[in-house]
Write an enzyme that holds these catalytic residues in place. Structure first.
Site, PDB file in Angstrom:
ATOM      1  N   ARG A 185       0.852  -1.209  -0.039  1.00 36.93           N
ATOM      2  CA  ARG A 185       0.253  -0.087  -0.096  1.00 36.93           C
ATOM      3  C   ARG A 185       0.879   1.243   0.171  1.00 36.93           C
ATOM      4  NH1 ARG A 185      -2.650  -4.033  -0.364  1.00 36.93           N
ATOM      5  NH2 ARG A 185      -4.847  -4.500   0.579  1.00 36.93           N
ATOM      6  N   SER A 216     -11.032   0.489   3.731  1.00 33.06           N
ATOM      7  CA  SER A 216     -10.327   0.624   4.937  1.00 33.06           C
ATOM      8  C   SER A 216      -9.976   1.456   5.307  1.00 33.06           C
ATOM      9  CB  SER A 216      -9.120  -0.751   4.785  1.00 33.06           C
ATOM     10  OG  SER A 216      -9.621  -1.949   4.148  1.00 33.06           O
ATOM     11  N   GLU A 225      -5.155   5.093   6.405  1.00 31.00           N
ATOM     12  CA  GLU A 225      -4.874   4.757   4.930  1.00 31.00           C
ATOM     13  C   GLU A 225      -5.317   5.736   4.185  1.00 31.00           C
ATOM     14  OE1 GLU A 225      -5.010   0.762   3.428  1.00 31.00           O
ATOM     15  OE2 GLU A 225      -6.402   1.430   1.783  1.00 31.00           O
TER      16      GLU A 225
HETATM   17  P1  FAD Z   1      -8.536   9.379  -4.780  1.00 32.31           P
HETATM   18  O1  FAD Z   1      -9.278   9.141  -3.564  1.00 32.31           O
HETATM   19  O2  FAD Z   1      -9.388  10.622  -5.598  1.00 32.31           O
HETATM   20  O3  FAD Z   1      -7.089  10.051  -4.505  1.00 32.31           O
HETATM   21  C1  FAD Z   1      -6.356   9.193  -3.759  1.00 32.31           C
HETATM   22  C2  FAD Z   1      -5.125   9.759  -3.930  1.00 32.31           C
HETATM   23  O4  FAD Z   1      -4.461   9.428  -4.918  1.00 32.31           O
HETATM   24  C3  FAD Z   1      -4.910  11.234  -3.171  1.00 32.31           C
HETATM   25  O5  FAD Z   1      -3.740  11.442  -2.689  1.00 32.31           O
HETATM   26  C4  FAD Z   1      -4.675  11.619  -4.749  1.00 32.31           C
HETATM   27  O6  FAD Z   1      -4.301  12.876  -4.827  1.00 32.31           O
HETATM   28  C5  FAD Z   1      -4.000  10.606  -5.526  1.00 32.31           C
HETATM   29  N1  FAD Z   1      -4.280  10.751  -6.809  1.00 32.31           N
HETATM   30  C6  FAD Z   1      -5.480  10.277  -7.485  1.00 32.31           C
HETATM   31  N2  FAD Z   1      -5.419  10.377  -8.675  1.00 32.31           N
HETATM   32  C7  FAD Z   1      -3.993  10.705  -9.116  1.00 32.31           C
HETATM   33  C8  FAD Z   1      -3.224  10.912 -10.271  1.00 32.31           C
HETATM   34  N3  FAD Z   1      -3.898  10.923 -11.421  1.00 32.31           N
HETATM   35  N4  FAD Z   1      -2.098  11.539 -10.316  1.00 32.31           N
HETATM   36  C9  FAD Z   1      -1.514  11.528  -8.935  1.00 32.31           C
HETATM   37  N5  FAD Z   1      -2.086  11.356  -7.869  1.00 32.31           N
HETATM   38  C10 FAD Z   1      -3.350  10.997  -7.700  1.00 32.31           C
HETATM   39  N6  FAD Z   1      -7.816  -0.025  -1.880  1.00 32.31           N
HETATM   40  C11 FAD Z   1      -7.251  -0.777  -1.977  1.00 32.31           C
HETATM   41  O7  FAD Z   1      -6.187  -0.913  -2.221  1.00 32.31           O
HETATM   42  N7  FAD Z   1      -7.941  -2.184  -2.145  1.00 32.31           N
HETATM   43  C12 FAD Z   1      -9.205  -2.518  -1.970  1.00 32.31           C
HETATM   44  O8  FAD Z   1      -9.458  -3.528  -2.141  1.00 32.31           O
HETATM   45  C13 FAD Z   1     -10.006  -1.282  -1.862  1.00 32.31           C
HETATM   46  N8  FAD Z   1     -11.388  -1.298  -1.760  1.00 32.31           N
HETATM   47  C14 FAD Z   1     -11.942  -0.330  -1.454  1.00 32.31           C
HETATM   48  C15 FAD Z   1     -13.550  -0.311  -1.141  1.00 32.31           C
HETATM   49  C16 FAD Z   1     -14.316   0.696  -1.053  1.00 32.31           C
HETATM   50  C17 FAD Z   1     -15.660   0.548  -0.924  1.00 32.31           C
HETATM   51  C18 FAD Z   1     -13.600   1.925  -0.921  1.00 32.31           C
HETATM   52  C19 FAD Z   1     -14.681   3.158  -0.869  1.00 32.31           C
HETATM   53  C20 FAD Z   1     -12.352   2.194  -1.399  1.00 32.31           C
HETATM   54  C21 FAD Z   1     -11.423   0.860  -1.468  1.00 32.31           C
HETATM   55  N9  FAD Z   1     -10.183   1.079  -1.654  1.00 32.31           N
HETATM   56  C22 FAD Z   1      -9.416  -0.083  -1.631  1.00 32.31           C
HETATM   57  C23 FAD Z   1      -9.422   2.651  -1.598  1.00 32.31           C
HETATM   58  C24 FAD Z   1      -9.607   3.045  -3.120  1.00 32.31           C
HETATM   59  O9  FAD Z   1     -10.433   2.765  -3.790  1.00 32.31           O
HETATM   60  C25 FAD Z   1      -8.080   3.191  -3.909  1.00 32.31           C
HETATM   61  O10 FAD Z   1      -7.142   3.473  -3.054  1.00 32.31           O
HETATM   62  C26 FAD Z   1      -8.434   3.648  -5.198  1.00 32.31           C
HETATM   63  O11 FAD Z   1      -7.078   3.679  -5.935  1.00 32.31           O
HETATM   64  C27 FAD Z   1      -8.387   5.423  -5.008  1.00 32.31           C
HETATM   65  O12 FAD Z   1      -8.667   6.036  -6.441  1.00 32.31           O
HETATM   66  P2  FAD Z   1      -9.555   7.431  -6.597  1.00 32.31           P
HETATM   67  O13 FAD Z   1      -9.523   7.466  -8.022  1.00 32.31           O
HETATM   68  O14 FAD Z   1     -10.681   7.303  -5.749  1.00 32.31           O
HETATM   69  O15 FAD Z   1      -8.222   8.138  -5.786  1.00 32.31           O
HETATM   70  P1  NAP Z   2     -10.391 -10.508   5.125  1.00 36.14           P
HETATM   71  O1  NAP Z   2     -10.332 -11.422   3.929  1.00 36.14           O
HETATM   72  O2  NAP Z   2     -11.652 -10.552   6.203  1.00 36.14           O
HETATM   73  O3  NAP Z   2      -8.933 -10.563   5.699  1.00 36.14           O
HETATM   74  C1  NAP Z   2      -8.442  -9.625   6.858  1.00 36.14           C
HETATM   75  C2  NAP Z   2      -7.070  -9.252   6.470  1.00 36.14           C
HETATM   76  O4  NAP Z   2      -6.299 -10.288   6.598  1.00 36.14           O
HETATM   77  C3  NAP Z   2      -7.065  -8.474   5.121  1.00 36.14           C
HETATM   78  O5  NAP Z   2      -6.656  -7.218   5.515  1.00 36.14           O
HETATM   79  C4  NAP Z   2      -5.829  -9.137   4.431  1.00 36.14           C
HETATM   80  O6  NAP Z   2      -4.726  -8.401   4.361  1.00 36.14           O
HETATM   81  C5  NAP Z   2      -5.227 -10.544   5.444  1.00 36.14           C
HETATM   82  N1  NAP Z   2      -5.321 -11.807   4.887  1.00 36.14           N
HETATM   83  C6  NAP Z   2      -6.583 -12.760   4.804  1.00 36.14           C
HETATM   84  N2  NAP Z   2      -6.289 -13.837   4.161  1.00 36.14           N
HETATM   85  C7  NAP Z   2      -4.632 -13.615   3.811  1.00 36.14           C
HETATM   86  C8  NAP Z   2      -3.753 -14.250   3.284  1.00 36.14           C
HETATM   87  N3  NAP Z   2      -4.155 -15.594   2.636  1.00 36.14           N
HETATM   88  N4  NAP Z   2      -2.562 -13.830   3.052  1.00 36.14           N
HETATM   89  C9  NAP Z   2      -2.271 -12.758   3.647  1.00 36.14           C
HETATM   90  N5  NAP Z   2      -3.108 -11.878   4.117  1.00 36.14           N
HETATM   91  C10 NAP Z   2      -4.393 -12.311   4.477  1.00 36.14           C
HETATM   92  O7  NAP Z   2     -10.311  -8.945   4.552  1.00 36.14           O
HETATM   93  P2  NAP Z   2     -11.553  -8.015   3.917  1.00 36.14           P
HETATM   94  O8  NAP Z   2     -11.566  -7.056   4.760  1.00 36.14           O
HETATM   95  O9  NAP Z   2     -12.728  -8.815   3.682  1.00 36.14           O
HETATM   96  O10 NAP Z   2     -10.675  -7.703   2.497  1.00 36.14           O
HETATM   97  C11 NAP Z   2     -10.450  -8.625   1.549  1.00 36.14           C
HETATM   98  C12 NAP Z   2      -9.547  -7.880   0.628  1.00 36.14           C
HETATM   99  O11 NAP Z   2      -9.997  -6.628   0.094  1.00 36.14           O
HETATM  100  C13 NAP Z   2      -8.218  -7.642   1.149  1.00 36.14           C
HETATM  101  O12 NAP Z   2      -7.014  -8.146   0.555  1.00 36.14           O
HETATM  102  C14 NAP Z   2      -8.496  -6.230   1.486  1.00 36.14           C
HETATM  103  O13 NAP Z   2      -7.057  -5.521   1.457  1.00 36.14           O
HETATM  104  C15 NAP Z   2      -9.219  -5.784   0.351  1.00 36.14           C
HETATM  105  N6  NAP Z   2      -9.924  -4.592   0.670  1.00 36.14           N
HETATM  106  C16 NAP Z   2      -8.956  -3.348   0.770  1.00 36.14           C
HETATM  107  C17 NAP Z   2      -9.726  -2.361   1.198  1.00 36.14           C
HETATM  108  C18 NAP Z   2      -9.019  -1.063   1.180  1.00 36.14           C
HETATM  109  O14 NAP Z   2      -9.519   0.230   1.251  1.00 36.14           O
HETATM  110  N7  NAP Z   2      -7.660  -0.872   1.222  1.00 36.14           N
HETATM  111  C19 NAP Z   2     -11.076  -2.222   1.249  1.00 36.14           C
HETATM  112  C20 NAP Z   2     -11.804  -3.403   1.513  1.00 36.14           C
HETATM  113  C21 NAP Z   2     -11.225  -4.524   0.832  1.00 36.14           C
HETATM  114  P3  NAP Z   2      -4.558  -7.542   2.877  1.00 36.14           P
HETATM  115  O15 NAP Z   2      -5.436  -6.345   3.406  1.00 36.14           O
HETATM  116  O16 NAP Z   2      -3.246  -7.211   2.935  1.00 36.14           O
HETATM  117  O17 NAP Z   2      -4.890  -8.216   1.688  1.00 36.14           O
END
Ligand code: FAD
Ligand code: NAP
Length: 345
Positions: free
Chosen positions: A174, A245, A341
């Site tokens: 991340r 998250s 995050e």
């Molecule tokens: P924004 O929220 O608009 O911006 C995020 C950051 O990126 C800001 O700092 C912004 O300035 C910068 N930025 C955006 N675009 C650019 C660009 N073109 N150039 C330079 N900087 C830029 N994230 C995960 O990693 N895994 C997940 O599974 C995941 N699940 C999610 C589920 C939900 C329901 C939600 C709401 C969010 C989730 N996220 C997840 C977080 C998010 O969706 C990601 O981080 C996504 O990439 C953000 O994209 P955005 O276009 O909305 O960025």
């Molecule tokens: P989950 O499956 O309930 O698992 C809980 C946490 O344990 C996750 O954060 C995941 O880490 C870790 N995990 C589970 N199984 C794993 C494995 N086999 N090996 C390594 N790490 C493991 O998680 P969840 O909340 O439902 O989300 C599912 C996936 O979607 C995850 O990968 C999560 O990161 C992603 N997600 C991200 C966001 C976001 O905003 N960043 C939001 C929703 C979902 P990791 O997070 O490192 O994968």
């Protein structure tokens, strides 16, 4: 790549633009000045004028990983650069160039429709393609960095376009060079390299369980399974504002992990690639009894403690107040620091 035709060299300034519908938390926020970016050609003159005027600035994509304040000073660049095209294909891989403003999930669906597997575990992540490398989006055992060849960006320091190779981007869990250098780069295009050799990734228990009745799952099966799990576990931002998250999973060293395990034998954690231990932040928060907890209009989602939600009418202050309460309690109980995050503007 089909870029927007006849786009003006310098986009029109939108003054006092409300951003409530442009962030998935649904937080009220007014951008002092906003600019729709539809082509990279707009950036050199626009950035020269923004920097020349000494304005603070940032990029906003889909607004799914940000906490926006009531008033956003300076310039907000609304990323809308469109287009995607296959630029190279051989027996080993296919390269696809994508505009930073494209919707991430739609792009993933498009790759699968072209019979280009690889990104299926990253289905249904909200936001834009340009934001995907910023925090190296990841889910279900895949990270976007694995599939990136190069990134094109405007470097505001050099006031020039740059091309960064995957290995220049310092991708980590991340994290990336872009995240480490905020307000420097504007990502305009991402070139993906999708290997022809495809191996399904089913290491996450929930995903494997979802596909238990599918003996040889295809990328489309995995895509559908990921979408189904996510729809059942995560709040839909259109119905309940959230940014996914809210805290990162903390990485701790082996000695901290061993000590924690003595006090909390049921601790949920996973080995990290760099020898650290990744603790499930959602579990830590849940153990403190926060599921469904509310401070005014800000709350902890009742099905997933890692997600903070806007029950209606919350602003950045409400969300951050709740976050502090959670951080303090987790620190007291486990001695572990939780880091936020989303990007706090
Ligand atoms: P924004 O929220 O608009 O911006 C995020 C950051 O990126 C800001 O700092 C912004 O300035 C910068 N930025 C955006 N675009 C650019 C660009 N073109 N150039 C330079 N900087 C830029 N994230 C995960 O990693 N895994 C997940 O599974 C995941 N699940 C999610 C589920 C939900 C329901 C939600 C709401 C969010 C989730 N996220 C997840 C977080 C998010 O969706 C990601 O981080 C996504 O990439 C953000 O994209 P955005 O276009 O909305 O960025
Ligand atoms: P989950 O499956 O309930 O698992 C809980 C946490 O344990 C996750 O954060 C995941 O880490 C870790 N995990 C589970 N199984 C794993 C494995 N086999 N090996 C390594 N790490 C493991 O998680 P969840 O909340 O439902 O989300 C599912 C996936 O979607 C995850 O990968 C999560 O990161 C992603 N997600 C991200 C966001 C976001 O905003 N960043 C939001 C929703 C979902 P990791 O997070 O490192 O994968």
């Amino acid at each position: 790549m089909n870029r927007a035709k006849n786009a003006p060299a310098t986009p029109q300034a939108l003054s006092k633009l409300p951003l409530e519908s442009r962030n998935t938390f649904g937080l009220p926020s007014i951008a002092e000045l906003a600019y729709e970016i539809t082509t990279p050609d707009q950036l050199p003159s626009l950035m020269a004028s923004i920097l020349g005027a000494g304005l603070v600035w940032r990029v906003l994509g889909g607004g799914s990983n940000v906490v926006l304040p009531d008033n956003l000073p300076g310039a907000t660049l609304l990323m809308n650069i469109p287009g995607h095209e296959i630029t190279n294909s051989n027996e080993h891989y296919t390269e696809v160039a994508v505009g930073a403003g494209e919707n991430w999930h739609e792009f993933v669906a498009w790759t699968l429709a072209q019979d280009l597997p690889g990104l299926e575990n990253l289905a249904l992540i909200p936001g834009t393609v340009g934001a995907a490398p910023i925090q190296n989006i990841g889910a279900y055992g895949a990270e976007v960095a694995e599939f990136i060849k190069v990134i094109e960006a405007f470097d505001s320091q050099a006031q020039a376009f740059v091309t960064l190779r995957q290995e220049d981007c310092c991708f980590a869990y991340r994290d990336s060079y872009f995240k480490q250098n905020p307000a420097r780069f504007i990502v305009t295009k991402v070139v993906f390299k999708l290997p022809k050799k495809w191996v399904p990734r089913l290491s996450y228990a929930e995903l494997a369980k979802q596909l238990i009745a599918t003996p040889a799952p295809t990328a489309q099966n995995i895509f559908a399974a990921v979408c189904k799990i996510r729809q059942s576990k995560l709040p839909d931002p259109k119905i309940m504002g959230n940014a996914g998250s809210f805290f990162q999973n903390p990485l701790v060293d082996a000695s901290t992990y061993s000590k924690l395990l003595v006090s909390f034998p049921e601790l949920i954690s996973y080995p990290d690639t760099k020898g650290m231990r990744k603790l499930a932040a959602g579990w830590l928060i849940d153990q403190c009894g926060f599921k469904g907890y509310r401070v005014g209009p800000a709350g902890v989602y009742e099905k997933q403690a890692l997600v903070l939600v806007n029950h209606g009418g919350a602003n950045a202050h409400d969300i951050l107040t709740l976050a502090k309460v959670i951080q303090k309690k987790v620190q007291e109980r486990f001695g572990v620091e939780l880091y936020i995050e989303p990007n706090i503007f």
